[in-house]
Design a protein around this motif. Structure first.
Motif, PDB file in Angstrom:
ATOM      1  N   GLY A  81      49.656  32.648   1.050  1.00 22.98           N
ATOM      2  CA  GLY A  81      48.515  33.289   0.859  1.00 22.98           C
ATOM      3  C   GLY A  81      47.503  32.599  -0.182  1.00 22.98           C
ATOM      4  N   CYS A  82      47.838  32.071  -1.125  1.00 22.84           N
ATOM      5  CA  CYS A  82      47.188  31.173  -2.149  1.00 22.84           C
ATOM      6  C   CYS A  82      46.468  29.865  -1.324  1.00 22.84           C
ATOM      7  CB  CYS A  82      48.155  30.931  -3.269  1.00 22.84           C
ATOM      8  SG  CYS A  82      47.283  29.546  -4.377  1.00 22.84           S
ATOM      9  N   ALA A  83      47.403  29.470  -0.415  1.00 23.20           N
ATOM     10  CA  ALA A  83      46.693  28.309   0.196  1.00 23.20           C
ATOM     11  C   ALA A  83      45.445  28.783   1.290  1.00 23.20           C
ATOM     12  CB  ALA A  83      47.747  27.894   0.977  1.00 23.20           C
ATOM     13  N   ALA A  84      45.790  29.802   1.995  1.00 20.05           N
ATOM     14  CA  ALA A  84      44.985  30.295   2.781  1.00 20.05           C
ATOM     15  C   ALA A  84      43.491  30.843   2.142  1.00 20.05           C
ATOM     16  CB  ALA A  84      45.480  31.643   3.720  1.00 20.05           C
ATOM     17  N   ALA A  85      43.756  31.534   0.889  1.00 16.63           N
ATOM     18  CA  ALA A  85      42.622  31.918   0.255  1.00 16.63           C
ATOM     19  C   ALA A  85      41.764  30.841  -0.052  1.00 16.63           C
ATOM     20  CB  ALA A  85      43.149  32.703  -0.906  1.00 16.63           C
ATOM     21  N   SER A  86      42.671  29.740  -0.935  1.00 16.60           N
ATOM     22  CA  SER A  86      41.715  28.571  -1.260  1.00 16.60           C
ATOM     23  C   SER A  86      41.130  27.890  -0.049  1.00 16.60           C
ATOM     24  CB  SER A  86      42.924  27.484  -1.791  1.00 16.60           C
ATOM     25  OG  SER A  86      42.124  26.514  -2.319  1.00 16.60           O
ATOM     26  N   ALA A  87      41.631  27.708   0.882  1.00  9.96           N
ATOM     27  CA  ALA A  87      41.163  27.028   2.108  1.00  9.96           C
ATOM     28  C   ALA A  87      40.087  27.752   2.587  1.00  9.96           C
ATOM     29  CB  ALA A  87      41.985  26.829   3.377  1.00  9.96           C
ATOM     30  N   ALA A  88      39.923  29.175   2.667  1.00 16.03           N
ATOM     31  CA  ALA A  88      38.975  29.859   3.015  1.00 16.03           C
ATOM     32  C   ALA A  88      37.488  30.192   1.930  1.00 16.03           C
ATOM     33  CB  ALA A  88      39.247  31.358   3.458  1.00 16.03           C
ATOM     34  N   GLY A  89      37.920  29.976   0.800  1.00 13.90           N
ATOM     35  CA  GLY A  89      37.018  29.907  -0.303  1.00 13.90           C
ATOM     36  C   GLY A  89      36.766  31.371  -0.682  1.00 13.90           C
ATOM     37  N   ARG A  90      37.634  32.360  -0.532  1.00 14.52           N
ATOM     38  CA  ARG A  90      37.337  33.788  -0.715  1.00 14.52           C
ATOM     39  C   ARG A  90      38.878  34.362  -1.014  1.00 14.52           C
ATOM     40  NH1 ARG A  90      35.962  35.885   5.093  1.00 14.52           N
ATOM     41  NH2 ARG A  90      34.699  37.222   3.751  1.00 14.52           N
ATOM     42  N   PRO A  91      38.942  35.735  -1.582  1.00  9.66           N
ATOM     43  CA  PRO A  91      39.988  36.518  -1.821  1.00  9.66           C
ATOM     44  C   PRO A  91      40.933  36.508  -0.862  1.00  9.66           C
ATOM     45  CG  PRO A  91      38.086  37.290  -2.992  1.00  9.66           C
ATOM     46  CD  PRO A  91      37.601  36.308  -2.169  1.00  9.66           C
ATOM     47  N   PHE A  92      42.062  36.738  -0.905  1.00 15.00           N
ATOM     48  CA  PHE A  92      43.157  36.704   0.244  1.00 15.00           C
ATOM     49  C   PHE A  92      42.715  38.183   0.993  1.00 15.00           C
ATOM     50  CE2 PHE A  92      46.961  38.371   2.294  1.00 15.00           C
ATOM     51  CZ  PHE A  92      47.163  37.267   3.100  1.00 15.00           C
ATOM     52  N   MET A  93      42.555  39.161   0.134  1.00 13.30           N
ATOM     53  CA  MET A  93      42.493  40.427   0.790  1.00 13.30           C
ATOM     54  C   MET A  93      41.205  40.742   1.778  1.00 13.30           C
ATOM     55  SD  MET A  93      45.249  42.318   1.113  1.00 13.30           S
ATOM     56  CE  MET A  93      44.299  43.640   1.781  1.00 13.30           C
ATOM     57  N   ALA A  94      40.188  39.868   1.183  1.00 12.25           N
ATOM     58  CA  ALA A  94      38.645  39.917   1.946  1.00 12.25           C
ATOM     59  C   ALA A  94      38.982  38.888   3.224  1.00 12.25           C
ATOM     60  CB  ALA A  94      37.844  39.145   1.178  1.00 12.25           C
ATOM     61  N   LEU A  95      39.871  37.797   3.169  1.00  9.12           N
ATOM     62  CA  LEU A  95      39.975  37.288   4.432  1.00  9.12           C
ATOM     63  C   LEU A  95      40.879  38.005   5.374  1.00  9.12           C
ATOM     64  CD1 LEU A  95      40.176  34.436   5.502  1.00  9.12           C
ATOM     65  CD2 LEU A  95      42.331  33.867   4.413  1.00  9.12           C
ATOM     66  N   LEU A  96      41.808  38.770   4.850  1.00  9.11           N
ATOM     67  CA  LEU A  96      42.322  39.528   5.899  1.00  9.11           C
ATOM     68  C   LEU A  96      41.542  40.556   6.394  1.00  9.11           C
ATOM     69  CD1 LEU A  96      46.003  40.798   4.425  1.00  9.11           C
ATOM     70  CD2 LEU A  96      45.613  39.223   6.222  1.00  9.11           C
ATOM     71  N   GLN A  97      40.785  41.216   5.867  1.00 13.63           N
ATOM     72  CA  GLN A  97      39.673  42.293   6.256  1.00 13.63           C
ATOM     73  C   GLN A  97      39.107  41.643   7.421  1.00 13.63           C
ATOM     74  OE1 GLN A  97      39.628  45.732   5.723  1.00 13.63           O
ATOM     75  NE2 GLN A  97      37.883  45.706   7.184  1.00 13.63           N
ATOM     76  N   ASP A  98      38.228  40.486   7.132  1.00 15.47           N
ATOM     77  CA  ASP A  98      37.425  40.044   8.078  1.00 15.47           C
ATOM     78  C   ASP A  98      37.996  39.232   9.444  1.00 15.47           C
ATOM     79  OD1 ASP A  98      35.669  41.088   6.354  1.00 15.47           O
ATOM     80  OD2 ASP A  98      35.008  39.130   5.340  1.00 15.47           O
ATOM     81  N   SER A  99      39.280  38.835   8.986  1.00 21.67           N
ATOM     82  CA  SER A  99      39.903  38.078  10.136  1.00 21.67           C
ATOM     83  C   SER A  99      41.003  38.580  10.947  1.00 21.67           C
ATOM     84  CB  SER A  99      40.344  36.588   9.479  1.00 21.67           C
ATOM     85  OG  SER A  99      39.573  35.815   8.767  1.00 21.67           O
ATOM     86  N   VAL A 100      41.348  39.693  10.344  1.00 21.04           N
ATOM     87  CA  VAL A 100      42.450  40.375  11.029  1.00 21.04           C
ATOM     88  C   VAL A 100      42.251  41.860  11.103  1.00 21.04           C
ATOM     89  CG1 VAL A 100      45.070  40.844  10.914  1.00 21.04           C
ATOM     90  CG2 VAL A 100      44.202  38.692  10.068  1.00 21.04           C
ATOM     91  N   PHE A 101      41.900  42.530  10.048  1.00 17.77           N
ATOM     92  CA  PHE A 101      41.816  44.087  10.183  1.00 17.77           C
ATOM     93  C   PHE A 101      40.806  44.484  10.835  1.00 17.77           C
ATOM     94  CE2 PHE A 101      43.755  44.356   5.530  1.00 17.77           C
ATOM     95  CZ  PHE A 101      45.099  44.193   6.014  1.00 17.77           C
ATOM     96  N   ALA A 102      39.585  43.907  10.933  1.00 16.80           N
ATOM     97  CA  ALA A 102      38.231  44.307  11.502  1.00 16.80           C
ATOM     98  C   ALA A 102      38.493  43.832  13.010  1.00 16.80           C
ATOM     99  CB  ALA A 102      37.057  43.641  10.984  1.00 16.80           C
ATOM    100  N   PRO A 103      38.874  42.837  13.444  1.00 12.76           N
ATOM    101  CA  PRO A 103      39.015  42.547  14.791  1.00 12.76           C
ATOM    102  C   PRO A 103      39.858  43.250  15.469  1.00 12.76           C
ATOM    103  CG  PRO A 103      39.551  40.637  13.628  1.00 12.76           C
ATOM    104  CD  PRO A 103      39.036  41.513  12.420  1.00 12.76           C
ATOM    105  N   ALA A 104      41.056  43.422  14.983  1.00 14.96           N
ATOM    106  CA  ALA A 104      42.214  44.349  15.268  1.00 14.96           C
ATOM    107  C   ALA A 104      41.795  45.812  15.356  1.00 14.96           C
ATOM    108  CB  ALA A 104      43.254  44.188  14.599  1.00 14.96           C
ATOM    109  N   GLY A 105      40.727  46.467  14.718  1.00 19.34           N
ATOM    110  CA  GLY A 105      40.367  47.576  14.498  1.00 19.34           C
ATOM    111  C   GLY A 105      41.410  48.401  13.854  1.00 19.34           C
ATOM    112  N   MET A 106      42.052  47.766  12.648  1.00 20.29           N
ATOM    113  CA  MET A 106      42.719  48.520  11.744  1.00 20.29           C
ATOM    114  C   MET A 106      42.064  49.064  10.568  1.00 20.29           C
ATOM    115  SD  MET A 106      45.704  45.163  11.565  1.00 20.29           S
ATOM    116  CE  MET A 106      46.568  45.894  10.512  1.00 20.29           C
ATOM    117  N   THR A 107      42.257  50.435  10.496  1.00 14.84           N
ATOM    118  CA  THR A 107      41.314  51.005   9.433  1.00 14.84           C
ATOM    119  C   THR A 107      41.991  51.698   8.440  1.00 14.84           C
ATOM    120  OG1 THR A 107      41.206  53.153  10.764  1.00 14.84           O
ATOM    121  CG2 THR A 107      39.606  51.609  11.312  1.00 14.84           C
TER     122      THR A 107
END
Length: 241
Positions: A81-107
């Motif tokens: 998670g630390c590596a993914a957040a660093s590579a994306a340049g944003r907090p991990f939960m923000a990365l999850l929200q935009d890349s996983v939760f939103a496109p999957a329809g997870m509310t």
């Protein structure tokens, strides 16, 4: 994020070890990062960053040379998670929200903050040695995000599985890598792909992951070729699927 580069390239909070560790090794539980210790007690304080979670194990030596054997590790996913957040340049939960939760329809999926007012959050239970049902011990799961520590519903977890196998979350090439059984350095095929346990039943490929922490036991089961996704969540600890 280069899966075969040393993870320390991205996560500066993780010190150099006797051997380099890659994201691919961590994803397939070959990274040598330790899992929980038997004497580690439930943590009740709130963690506010991935760096705080890394502090629990960052200074421990690797259990084995990466790539030589499989050792399941929740903490390895904290490092991922630390590596993914660093590579994306944003907090991990923000990365999850935009890349996983939103496109999957997870509310309904979020960090399982013990202090948070989460609508309809179920009380958790555990059985003692005599089988008596008791309330689960107080624990704050923020210490192990992203190795665990999320609160969700069965429909949301099923939406995640459906989005994953339908190709809405990953490219076709990346999904193929995820669903390919990995090998140790000596060529031994393991039971893990990248993030999921893999097998076959009746000629059909299957993938799954179980979960367990204070208050809950969970499983997600996938048949990638048919698009089947099944999620089962129970508010009782230590239930075997």
């Amino acid at each position: 994020l280069d899966l075969d580069a040393p993870v320390s390239r991205y996560c500066s909070d993780f010190p150099e070890k006797a051997w380099p560790v890659t994201a691919r090794q961590l994803l397939s539980h070959q990274g040598g990062v330790r899992h929980y210790r038997p004497d580690e007690q439930p943590i009740t304080r709130r963690f506010t960053s991935l760096a705080e979670g890394l502090a629990l194990f960052r200074d421990d030596p690797l259990v084995h040379e990466p790539g030589t054997k499989v050792l399941y590790s929740t903490y390895g996913y904290t490092l991922l998670g630390c590596a993914a957040a660093s590579a994306a340049g944003r907090p991990f939960m923000a990365l999850l929200q935009d890349s996983v939760f939103a496109p999957a329809g997870m509310t309904a999926t979020r960090v399982d903050d013990v202090r948070g007012l989460i609508p309809n959050r179920a009380q958790g239970y555990v059985r003692d040695g005599e089988g008596e049902l008791l309330n689960s011990a107080l624990a704050d799961m923020t210490y192990k995000v992203p190795g665990g520590g999320l609160s969700s519903t069965a429909p949301d977890v099923a939406r995640f599985g459906t989005a994953l196998v339908s190709g809405r979350l990953l490219s076709a090439d990346t999904l193929t890598q995820m669903l390919t059984r990995q090998k140790t350095r000596n060529g031994r095929v393991t039971g893990f792909g990248l993030g999921l346990a893999l097998g076959s039943r009746g000629g059909r490929r299957e993938a799954w992951h179980t979960g367990g922490q204070e208050r809950v036991s969970t499983v997600i089961y996938l048949q990638p070729d048919s698009g089947l996704a099944v999620a089962i969540l129970t508010n009782l600890e230590k239930v075997q699927p």
